[in-house]
Design a protein around this motif. Sequence first.
Motif, PDB file in Angstrom:
ATOM      1  N   ALA A  56      43.026 -15.066  10.572  1.00  0.00           N
ATOM      2  CA  ALA A  56      44.258 -15.417   9.896  1.00  0.00           C
ATOM      3  C   ALA A  56      44.817 -14.172   9.222  1.00  0.00           C
ATOM      4  N   VAL A 103      45.998 -14.819   2.874  1.00  0.00           N
ATOM      5  CA  VAL A 103      45.783 -16.259   2.829  1.00  0.00           C
ATOM      6  C   VAL A 103      46.049 -16.775   1.425  1.00  0.00           C
ATOM      7  N   LEU A 147      54.419 -21.184   8.194  1.00  0.00           N
ATOM      8  CA  LEU A 147      53.097 -20.754   8.672  1.00  0.00           C
ATOM      9  C   LEU A 147      53.019 -20.848  10.190  1.00  0.00           C
ATOM     10  N   ALA A 163      44.825 -24.549  10.036  1.00  0.00           N
ATOM     11  CA  ALA A 163      45.893 -25.515   9.735  1.00  0.00           C
ATOM     12  C   ALA A 163      46.944 -25.508  10.835  1.00  0.00           C
ATOM     13  N   LYS A 218      51.247 -19.028  -2.307  1.00  0.00           N
ATOM     14  CA  LYS A 218      49.789 -19.126  -2.227  1.00  0.00           C
ATOM     15  C   LYS A 218      49.303 -20.483  -2.724  1.00  0.00           C
ATOM     16  N   ASP A 260      41.248 -22.575   6.968  1.00  0.00           N
ATOM     17  CA  ASP A 260      42.135 -21.474   6.626  1.00  0.00           C
ATOM     18  C   ASP A 260      43.495 -21.760   7.239  1.00  0.00           C
ATOM     19  N   ARG A 261      44.429 -20.852   7.061  1.00  0.00           N
ATOM     20  CA  ARG A 261      45.798 -21.112   7.534  1.00  0.00           C
ATOM     21  C   ARG A 261      45.873 -21.157   9.058  1.00  0.00           C
ATOM     22  N   ASN A 266      52.836 -14.527   3.542  1.00  0.00           N
ATOM     23  CA  ASN A 266      53.211 -15.112   2.256  1.00  0.00           C
ATOM     24  C   ASN A 266      54.472 -14.479   1.699  1.00  0.00           C
ATOM     25  N   LEU A 310      46.066 -26.567   2.902  1.00  0.00           N
ATOM     26  CA  LEU A 310      44.727 -26.492   3.491  1.00  0.00           C
ATOM     27  C   LEU A 310      43.871 -27.659   3.010  1.00  0.00           C
ATOM     28  N   LEU A 343      54.559 -25.021   5.502  1.00  0.00           N
ATOM     29  CA  LEU A 343      53.786 -25.215   6.729  1.00  0.00           C
ATOM     30  C   LEU A 343      54.607 -24.807   7.952  1.00  0.00           C
ATOM     31  N   HIS A 360      42.220 -20.338  16.513  1.00  0.00           N
ATOM     32  CA  HIS A 360      41.779 -20.095  15.142  1.00  0.00           C
ATOM     33  C   HIS A 360      40.311 -19.677  15.112  1.00  0.00           C
ATOM     34  N   VAL A 368      50.041 -23.010  -0.036  1.00  0.00           N
ATOM     35  CA  VAL A 368      49.126 -22.849   1.103  1.00  0.00           C
ATOM     36  C   VAL A 368      47.783 -23.491   0.783  1.00  0.00           C
TER      37      VAL A 368
END
Length: 236
Positions: free
Chosen positions: A232, A236, A171, A210, A192, A206-207, A177, A199, A168, A227, A195
């Motif tokens: 994103a 993802v 992110l 988040a 992945k 979605d990321r 990724n 979520l 996180l 967002h 992630v």
Amino acid sequence: MSTPMASTPRGVTRVLILADAPVLRRGLIGMINETAGMQAVGTPGEPRRALTLAESARPDAVVVELGTGRAATLNACRDLRRRFPQLAIVALATSEDPAVVNEALAAGVRGYLLMNTSPTLLGWAVLAARAGRTVVDPQIRRGEGAEVPVSRELTPEVPLTRRESDVLDELIQGQSNRAIGKNLFISEDTVKSHVKAILRKLGARDRAHAVSLVLSARNPGCHCGAHRLAEAPADV
């Protein structure tokens, strides 16, 4: 030296760059031009020339360097906001002092990010500022005596594991990724999976959502709705 740039396609956010150092200006031009839906349209160089160039370039947003020449830059920000009230101003700063953050916000800045910010977070901050929201860098830790709201963490009902928290954090810095896997020494498939778990636990769509939830939790009163405005990353 004022540098006007090429015309911009319809629907693209036009961004003026206000920074003293030529190396930083070139770097910011590259970051903006590499961000989908954005284009740099001018670099005044000196704060006193910002208003003149804004008159001709008609930018949607301004990214300013808030360093040693802070007073002159903030005066330029005030002039820009008086002349163009809808202009979104995002500052890249070196100081984490709450008093400096407050001074910038009072001058009309709507995004306050540290110099080591990621291109993704810069892009989100510009879009959020255009939507009338305020974004303060999540790296800035603010104490209880500060005038700006006290930061707090987002606590999901099902706690994140230590590794999920690490992912996180990556992110939030706008990492892909692949970059996260390299930084944390794990496979891209493992990233992945983490992630997806993040979520689910945060209740995020979605990321980008988040990240927005975390930024809003850490910066109460700062509503980064980017967002809803930016896509994103594709992985993802």
